[in-house]
Write an enzyme that holds these catalytic residues in place. Sequence first.
Site, mmCIF file in Angstrom:
data_model
loop_
_atom_site.group_PDB
_atom_site.id
_atom_site.type_symbol
_atom_site.label_atom_id
_atom_site.label_comp_id
_atom_site.label_asym_id
_atom_site.label_seq_id
_atom_site.Cartn_x
_atom_site.Cartn_y
_atom_site.Cartn_z
ATOM 1 N N CYS A 112 14.796 16.242 13.997
ATOM 2 C CA CYS A 112 13.775 16.277 15.062
ATOM 3 C C CYS A 112 13.428 14.864 15.527
ATOM 4 O O CYS A 112 13.269 14.616 16.724
ATOM 5 C CB CYS A 112 12.465 16.900 14.573
ATOM 6 S SG CYS A 112 12.624 18.358 13.563
ATOM 7 N N ASP A 113 13.261 13.932 14.595
ATOM 8 C CA ASP A 113 12.673 12.634 14.930
ATOM 9 C C ASP A 113 13.646 11.464 14.858
ATOM 10 O O ASP A 113 13.294 10.345 15.250
ATOM 11 C CB ASP A 113 11.496 12.340 13.975
ATOM 12 C CG ASP A 113 10.410 13.402 14.084
ATOM 13 O OD1 ASP A 113 10.256 13.962 15.191
ATOM 14 O OD2 ASP A 113 9.734 13.670 13.076
ATOM 15 N N CYS B 132 11.571 15.456 9.152
ATOM 16 C CA CYS B 132 12.665 16.124 9.856
ATOM 17 C C CYS B 132 13.507 15.097 10.620
ATOM 18 O O CYS B 132 13.124 14.671 11.714
ATOM 19 C CB CYS B 132 12.092 17.164 10.815
ATOM 20 S SG CYS B 132 13.370 17.991 11.763
#
Length: 301
Positions: free
Chosen positions: A133-134, A130
């Site tokens: 997200c990261d 992701c």
Amino acid sequence: MYDILIFGAGTAGLTAAIYGVRAGRSVAVLEESVYGGQIINTLEIENYPGIKKVSGVDYATGLFEQATALGAQVLFDAPVSVEKSDVFTVTTKRGKTLEAKSLILAVGAKNRPLGVEGEEKFTGRGISYCATCDGAFFRGKDVAVVGGGNTAIDDALFLTDYCNKVYLIHRRQGFRAEEAKLALLKDKQNLEFVLDSVVETVEGEETFSGVTVKNKESGAVRHIAVDGLFVAVGQVPATAITKDLVALDDYGYIVAGEDCKTSTEGIFAAGDCRTKQIRQLVTAAADGAIAALAACEYIRK
Ligand code: NAP
């Protein structure tokens, strides 16, 4: 006893809930993790009719609030067994027993792993599924993205804004991704395409340090030193709980046509877990509506 019990609070499941409650039915949705499904990992949605631009999280929150305000119950719990008699009896992880006249399976799909040795070891420690997200953890660093679909291109586009350099590794020359997205990526100065190539190994002792890729045409092997690897090679359906309930195809998707009817009477499938050509937000929403109305018709019989 619910009229309709839905597995999964993604776009398909929550849309089904909206249509179910608006048809005067009692509806509960079982969701194992967070509401919204895969779309919460999408930074910006630009292709949902009537909404120019919205983040995945804002979209999902709006949908959740809409469904619950209309009267759908969302239970953060997971089904562990389902029995069919005249009605469906579902037991849950938290020890509840729920009964329902009909079921809608909207369990979605999850990220497909790359399937190379060491992938699990470095997941969350260099390897991610992701980018939104990261990605921020890799600001100023070199990273690679694997895949040739819309997700991979979105991830690469997103990462070029944060990272020093982004490699896009794809196993062939042609892409599944939309041309418009690809065109944006081709303009990025810090992006290098590594095509016709597959990741053979992930490297690192304690810390992830890069990948070895092999060119499928020339056989040439190349080491690419990166701090992060973003895997975006598609999804696999999250249909484990449904496998004894309804027919699945060879890839694990629930066999159901545009009417969302499965091989079992009273069970409907909606969204990415269903056999279909196009898996998009708008098709998941459409499925949700169709499945809910089909469930209402089934209950009336
Ligand atoms: P996808 O479209 O299925 O693409 C997966 C990509 O990964 C393909 O390019 C595939 O290569 C490659 N791949 C699969 N297995 C691999 C392996 N073991 N090793 C290396 N490469 C592998 O998946 P997705 O990009 O996650 O998209 C899923 C769905 O969501 C699609 O319908 C997509 O359009 C949709 N989506 C839409 C948007 C949007 O903004 N419209 C954004 C994200 C996702 P091949 O091409 O060679 O098979």
